[in-house]
Design a protein around this motif. Structure first.
Motif, PDB file in Angstrom:
ATOM      1  N   VAL A 123      81.096  43.055  36.045  1.00 12.09           N
ATOM      2  CA  VAL A 123      82.461  43.061  36.370  1.00 12.09           C
ATOM      3  C   VAL A 123      82.354  42.483  37.939  1.00 12.09           C
ATOM      4  O   VAL A 123      83.315  41.932  38.294  1.00 12.09           O
ATOM      5  N   ILE A 124      81.249  43.207  38.566  1.00 17.49           N
ATOM      6  CA  ILE A 124      81.309  42.735  40.117  1.00 17.49           C
ATOM      7  C   ILE A 124      80.051  41.894  40.685  1.00 17.49           C
ATOM      8  O   ILE A 124      79.983  41.615  41.687  1.00 17.49           O
ATOM      9  N   GLU A 125      79.241  41.974  39.582  1.00 23.12           N
ATOM     10  CA  GLU A 125      78.059  41.335  40.129  1.00 23.12           C
ATOM     11  C   GLU A 125      77.646  40.160  39.087  1.00 23.12           C
ATOM     12  O   GLU A 125      77.967  40.092  38.154  1.00 23.12           O
ATOM     13  N   ASP A 126      76.949  38.954  39.849  1.00 21.37           N
ATOM     14  CA  ASP A 126      76.205  38.183  39.186  1.00 21.37           C
ATOM     15  C   ASP A 126      74.774  38.500  39.114  1.00 21.37           C
ATOM     16  O   ASP A 126      74.339  39.253  40.080  1.00 21.37           O
ATOM     17  N   PHE A 127      74.115  37.931  38.246  1.00 21.61           N
ATOM     18  CA  PHE A 127      72.689  37.739  38.118  1.00 21.61           C
ATOM     19  C   PHE A 127      71.821  36.639  37.813  1.00 21.61           C
ATOM     20  O   PHE A 127      72.502  35.840  37.215  1.00 21.61           O
ATOM     21  N   ARG A 128      70.595  36.532  38.366  1.00 19.44           N
ATOM     22  CA  ARG A 128      69.750  35.305  38.032  1.00 19.44           C
ATOM     23  C   ARG A 128      68.365  35.886  37.522  1.00 19.44           C
ATOM     24  O   ARG A 128      68.105  36.641  38.274  1.00 19.44           O
ATOM     25  N   ILE A 129      67.913  34.984  36.707  1.00 19.82           N
ATOM     26  CA  ILE A 129      66.357  35.526  36.155  1.00 19.82           C
ATOM     27  C   ILE A 129      65.570  34.498  36.180  1.00 19.82           C
ATOM     28  O   ILE A 129      65.865  33.069  35.911  1.00 19.82           O
ATOM     29  N   GLU A 130      64.313  34.669  36.832  1.00 16.38           N
ATOM     30  CA  GLU A 130      63.411  33.704  36.820  1.00 16.38           C
ATOM     31  C   GLU A 130      62.144  34.383  36.220  1.00 16.38           C
ATOM     32  O   GLU A 130      61.752  35.409  36.431  1.00 16.38           O
ATOM     33  N   THR A 131      61.415  33.315  35.324  1.00 14.94           N
ATOM     34  CA  THR A 131      60.107  33.750  34.935  1.00 14.94           C
ATOM     35  C   THR A 131      59.129  33.580  36.015  1.00 14.94           C
ATOM     36  O   THR A 131      59.068  32.441  36.491  1.00 14.94           O
ATOM     37  N   VAL A 132      58.306  34.502  35.990  1.00 14.21           N
ATOM     38  CA  VAL A 132      57.028  34.371  37.001  1.00 14.21           C
ATOM     39  C   VAL A 132      56.056  33.941  36.242  1.00 14.21           C
ATOM     40  O   VAL A 132      55.481  34.336  35.297  1.00 14.21           O
TER      41      VAL A 132
END
Lengths: 77, 77
Positions: free
Chosen positions: B66-75
């Motif tokens: 609702v209030i946050e974005d997220f970004r995922i990166e593979t290490v």
């Protein structure tokens, strides 16, 4: 104006309560493959400030050097 | 075992209380060039889990969509 990304993480061996809670909650949701979750801070800082000044901000305010490590990256425009 | 880094940030326009507090505190410490500080979460997750599973974890538990974005990166190891 310069932009920086700062990553603040608990030092190795320091207990991470939010991370431990997330591990249990994810297991309860059925994600049993998760082995470890560590939750730190991701800080986006902008301004007319040097890398050295940002380092000082981390040491004095943004991180707790007793229990946390920090890493600063300059964001290329 | 796979490793992921997850960056959780407030959506544009959402007030960030810890960031606003840090801005004031840094100004009080004499760092007057700082224009903005946004404080999000930096999550390090390891386990036998797919990128899709991590996305679901973010949507259900690790971030508040609702209030946050997220970004995922593979290490990469």
């Amino acid at each position: 104006m310069a932009r920086y990304e700062i990553f603040v993480t608990y030092k190795t061996g320091i207990f991470d309560p939010p991370g431990a809670t997330a591990e249990r909650a994810l297991a309860n949701l059925g994600h049993e493959g998760v082995e470890s979750v560590r939750i730190g801070k991701y800080i986006q800082l902008a301004g007319d400030v040097s890398f050295e000044a940002v380092t000082e901000m981390c040491e004095k305010l943004l991180a707790n050097p007793v229990i946390e490590d920090f890493r600063i990256e300059t964001v290329e425009e």
